[in-house]
Design an enzyme around this catalytic site. Structure first.
Site, mmCIF file in Angstrom:
data_model
loop_
_atom_site.group_PDB
_atom_site.id
_atom_site.type_symbol
_atom_site.label_atom_id
_atom_site.label_comp_id
_atom_site.label_asym_id
_atom_site.label_seq_id
_atom_site.Cartn_x
_atom_site.Cartn_y
_atom_site.Cartn_z
ATOM 1 N N GLU A 170 18.435 1.382 -22.036
ATOM 2 C CA GLU A 170 19.234 0.289 -22.183
ATOM 3 C C GLU A 170 19.959 0.653 -23.527
ATOM 4 O O GLU A 170 21.023 0.457 -23.990
ATOM 5 C CB GLU A 170 18.884 -1.128 -21.986
ATOM 6 C CG GLU A 170 20.143 -1.982 -22.283
ATOM 7 C CD GLU A 170 19.677 -3.626 -21.945
ATOM 8 O OE1 GLU A 170 19.928 -4.580 -22.563
ATOM 9 O OE2 GLU A 170 18.924 -3.539 -20.975
ATOM 10 N N ARG B 274 24.883 -3.890 -17.068
ATOM 11 C CA ARG B 274 24.916 -3.348 -18.323
ATOM 12 C C ARG B 274 25.719 -1.921 -18.544
ATOM 13 O O ARG B 274 25.357 -1.011 -18.878
ATOM 14 C CB ARG B 274 23.495 -2.871 -18.762
ATOM 15 C CG ARG B 274 22.552 -4.119 -18.858
ATOM 16 C CD ARG B 274 22.794 -5.051 -19.776
ATOM 17 N NE ARG B 274 21.962 -6.287 -19.609
ATOM 18 C CZ ARG B 274 22.335 -7.222 -19.049
ATOM 19 N NH1 ARG B 274 23.530 -7.381 -18.410
ATOM 20 N NH2 ARG B 274 21.175 -8.477 -19.230
ATOM 21 N N SER C 70 16.039 -5.147 -26.247
ATOM 22 C CA SER C 70 15.579 -4.639 -25.039
ATOM 23 C C SER C 70 16.080 -3.159 -24.831
ATOM 24 O O SER C 70 16.930 -2.724 -25.032
ATOM 25 C CB SER C 70 16.488 -5.240 -23.822
ATOM 26 O OG SER C 70 16.007 -6.695 -23.881
#
Length: 293
Positions: free
Chosen positions: A285, A166, A215
């Site tokens: 995130e 990520r 998320s």
């Protein structure tokens, strides 16, 4: 600011453009007509003015005080997908995951189905190494075209983006205007079946019809974020009108009138409780941008 062919809006509300439906305004919102328009605009903009790209506004908290500087939103001119050869697509930075995966299906290109499940645009996928269902952008990316904060157009290969989980090494202020993805030959029916499986899995496990940001935290590998959040007793936790989803507790929800401050405070409370319970330090995130009111 220079003359532009696209659209410039001062004090532009961002809440309608993001999934949480909360937050303040952009000092200036710029929707460029094409790559050259974006280059010219950034090339003449005071280097001290901050610039931020906005896609579909999914994995994003816009703070209630708004976003200073310029927010660049890539619209329809950047949402095109073109087939380059039997296994390769060139996709505009504003193209959605659903459009890219559907275009790949129509072209008989497999291995790109996972983008169907990521709520965002190519620009965000490339910057954050978006992934789901066992695959990541780094697995399919050939190269990306980016416009730097200076206005320079640059092509970066996969290896130059420094991908990790990520994360990419894309420079601050750089805007992804296109990406080239490579898959493998596959039957359209098989691709559609996999896309259907992914869609059904998301429907069953995620609060898709809610005001959410997707998320919230990175998975603290090898653990799953939802597992440590649930273990710390945070499922259903609320602050104001912000709630930890009872369906999938790595999702935060705006139940109606939550402020961005409520949503961010809830996330920080989840982080605190998880750390106290298991010693796991959750990392955001979701991007949090702008200034607190």
């Amino acid at each position: 600011m220079s003359a532009v062919r696209g659209k410039l809006t001062s004090a532009a509300p961002l809440a309608p453009l993001v999934w949480f439906k909360s937050g303040g305004a952009a000092e200036t919102l710029f929707e460029p007509a094409d790559v050259a328009d974006l280059q010219a605009f950034l090339g003449t903009l005071d280097p001290a003015v901050p610039v931020m790209a906005l896609g579909l506004g999914s994995n994003l908290i816009v703070r209630d005080g708004g976003v200073p500087g310029v927010v660049v939103r890539l619209g329809k001119p950047f949402a095109r997908v073109a087939r380059l050869d039997d296994v390769t697509l060139k996709c505009g930075g504003g193209a959605s995951g659903i459009l890219v995966s559907s275009s790949a299906r129509d072209a008989g290109i497999g291995g790109i189905e996972f983008l169907r499940s990521i709520p965002g645009t190519v620009g965000g996928f490339v910057r954050m190494n978006g992934g789901a269902y066992g695959r990541e952008v780094k697995d399919i990316l050939v190269e990306a075209e980016v416009v730097l904060r200076s206005g320079e157009l640059l092509t970066l290969g996969n290896s130059e983006l420094g991908y990790t989980y990520r994360h990419s090494a894309l420079p601050d202020g750089a805007i992804v205007v296109s990406a080239t993805f490579r898959g493998e030959p596959a039957e359209p029916a098989a691709i559609q079946a996999e896309m259907d499986r992914i869609a059904a899995s998301r429907e069953a496990s995620q609060p898709l019809r809610s005001k959410t940001g997707g998320s919230t935290f990175k998975n603290p590998l090898p653990k799953k974020a939802w597992e440590v959040i649930d273990g710390a007793g945070c499922r259903g936790l609320t602050i104001g009108d912000a709630q930890v989803s009872e369906k999938h507790c790595n999702f935060l929800l705006n139940l109606g009138s939550a402020t961005s401050a409520d949503i961010e405070a809830l996330g920080e409370e989840v982080r605190r409780r998880v750390a106290a319970h298991s010693g796991t330090e959750l990392e955001w995130e979701i991007q949090r941008v702008g200034v607190q009111r």
